[in-house]
Design a protein around this motif. Structure first.
Motif, short mmCIF file in Angstrom:
data_model
loop_
_atom_site.label_atom_id
_atom_site.label_comp_id
_atom_site.label_asym_id
_atom_site.label_seq_id
_atom_site.Cartn_x
_atom_site.Cartn_y
_atom_site.Cartn_z
N THR A 1 0.84 -1.20 0.00
CA THR A 1 0.00 0.00 0.00
C THR A 1 0.87 1.25 0.00
O THR A 1 0.64 2.19 -0.77
N LYS A 2 1.89 1.26 0.85
CA LYS A 2 2.76 2.43 0.94
C LYS A 2 3.59 2.60 -0.33
O LYS A 2 3.88 3.74 -0.75
N LEU A 3 3.98 1.49 -0.96
CA LEU A 3 4.70 1.59 -2.23
C LEU A 3 3.83 2.21 -3.31
O LEU A 3 4.30 3.05 -4.10
N VAL A 4 2.56 1.80 -3.36
CA VAL A 4 1.64 2.34 -4.36
C VAL A 4 1.41 3.83 -4.12
O VAL A 4 1.40 4.64 -5.06
N LYS B 1 3.74 0.37 -13.96
CA LYS B 1 5.10 0.33 -14.53
C LYS B 1 6.11 0.90 -13.54
O LYS B 1 7.22 0.37 -13.39
N LYS B 2 5.74 1.98 -12.85
CA LYS B 2 6.65 2.56 -11.85
C LYS B 2 6.84 1.59 -10.69
O LYS B 2 7.95 1.45 -10.17
N ALA C 1 6.65 -1.67 -10.81
CA ALA C 1 7.46 -2.80 -11.27
C ALA C 1 8.95 -2.45 -11.30
O ALA C 1 9.80 -3.31 -11.12
N GLU C 2 9.25 -1.15 -11.51
CA GLU C 2 10.65 -0.72 -11.48
C GLU C 2 11.22 -0.80 -10.06
O GLU C 2 12.39 -1.09 -9.86
N ILE C 3 10.35 -0.53 -9.07
CA ILE C 3 10.77 -0.59 -7.67
C ILE C 3 10.84 -2.02 -7.19
O ILE C 3 11.79 -2.43 -6.51
N ASP C 4 9.83 -2.81 -7.56
CA ASP C 4 9.75 -4.20 -7.09
C ASP C 4 9.11 -5.06 -8.18
O ASP C 4 7.89 -5.06 -8.34
N PRO C 5 9.91 -5.79 -8.95
CA PRO C 5 9.39 -6.59 -10.06
C PRO C 5 8.67 -7.88 -9.67
O PRO C 5 8.23 -8.62 -10.54
#
Length: 321
Positions: free
Chosen positions: A153-156, A219-220, A222-226
């Motif tokens: 949630t915090k990543l999003v 996409k952003k 996925a760049e942080i955590d694929p």
């Protein structure tokens, strides 16, 4: 005398792992730890314990969990311990990244896959919130404390530019339904296969909306955590949600530790897959079990489990052997 005391201590230490049944058969006690009671993963853990206890001499008890982070942390010190986690947390643990910078997680081994975590962004239909961006300034429960859902949630929010701009109370997810019903929060996130019991409970009394994660934001992310993949919650999965919802999912795998005997790991893996109907009976999402999903577990597959997968023709990636 001293030798007798030491011998007695060794026997007691052994009995912490292996007990004795009434018929004299050695009994191995396992702990299966997955999620909070009332969730689909807790139900799957109960079904799993029943499958494992088809192995003669095995007793498997289910412990309620505080979340995947706690599950992984306990793997540093516990034995005869089976637990679920999303693969992103295992990847962080193996890299010694926070909150796993204390190290000692190299002992984790993969056994089999569960249906993956599907992210649900749930809000009251009358909240005025129609997109994730609309959550700015609102009170929103970000999954349970210490869970993989809270982290995601915090990543999003980070990729949406909302870091620090949403009121995120540090409460247990059990309070989520009640808080939304009583208007103490506009919504919550929960990670679970669909349909998830928590959301089903809410829609019985309160009209809801599920929020999409946009393509650009995915996409952003996925760049942080694929380790996350795009997925859809189909239309009409929940009452009042009549369109497909774009979200993300993360693989969930059952893990053990390297000190689990190889022969026992083989028998447990075999029992799980040969009795998968017991898991499906515990929760409908168990019907979606995929034997090839273990390849998403990140950690090395336990040698005993590898033996079973070789017998049934499931290929394990070289990096996980």
């Amino acid at each position: 005398m001293k030798r007798a005391v030491v011998t007695g201590m060794m026997v007691l230490a052994g009995c912490a792992v292996v007990g004795w049944a009434a018929d004299g058969m050695a009994q191995t006690r396992l702990v299966v730890k997955s999620a909070r009671a009332g969730t689909s993963y807790y139900a799957l853990a109960i079904g799993t314990s029943k499958a494992l206890m088809t192995v003669p001499g095995v007793e498997a008890s289910v412990e309620e969990s505080l979340g995947s982070v706690a599950n992984v942390k306990e793997a540093r010190t516990r034995s005869n311990y089976l637990f679920t986690s999303t693969s992103d947390l295992i990847a962080r643990a193996l890299k010694k990244e926070k909150p796993f910078d204390d190290g000692g997680y190299e002992r984790i081994r993969a056994l089999w896959a569960f249906p993956g975590v599907v992210m649900h962004w749930v809000v009251r239909q009358d909240s005025g919130v129609k997109t994730i961006r609309d959550l700015e300034g609102k009170r929103f429960i970000p999954g349970g404390i210490g869970t993989a859902t809270e982290r995601l949630t915090k990543l999003v929010f980070q990729v949406y530019g909302l870091e620090g701009k949403v009121d995120l109370p540090a409460v247990d997810l059990k309070e989520g339904v009640d808080a939304v019903t009583n208007r103490r929060a506009v919504g919550f996130t929960t990670g679970s296969p669909f349909p998830t019991p928590m959301v089903m409970e809410l829609v019985a009394t309160t009209p809801i909306r599920l929020l999409d994660i946009g393509d650009a934001e995915y996409k952003k992310l996925a760049e942080i955590d694929p380790t996350y993949s795009p997925t859809l919650i189909p239309a009409d999965t929940y009452k009042g949600v009549s369109a497909d919802v774009k979200t993300v999912a993360s693989p969930v795998v059952m893990y053990a530790t390297e000190d689990l005997p190889a022969d026992l790991a083989y028998k447990l893996t075999k029992a799980f897959w040969e009795n998968r109907k017991l898991v499906a009976e515990a929760h409908a999402t168990g019907k979606g079990l995929d034997i090839t999903g273990v390849r998403y577990g990140v950690a090395k597959v336990h040698p005993g489990a590898q033996r079973y997968y070789k017998e049934v023709g499931v290929e394990i990636p070289a990096s996980m052997r």
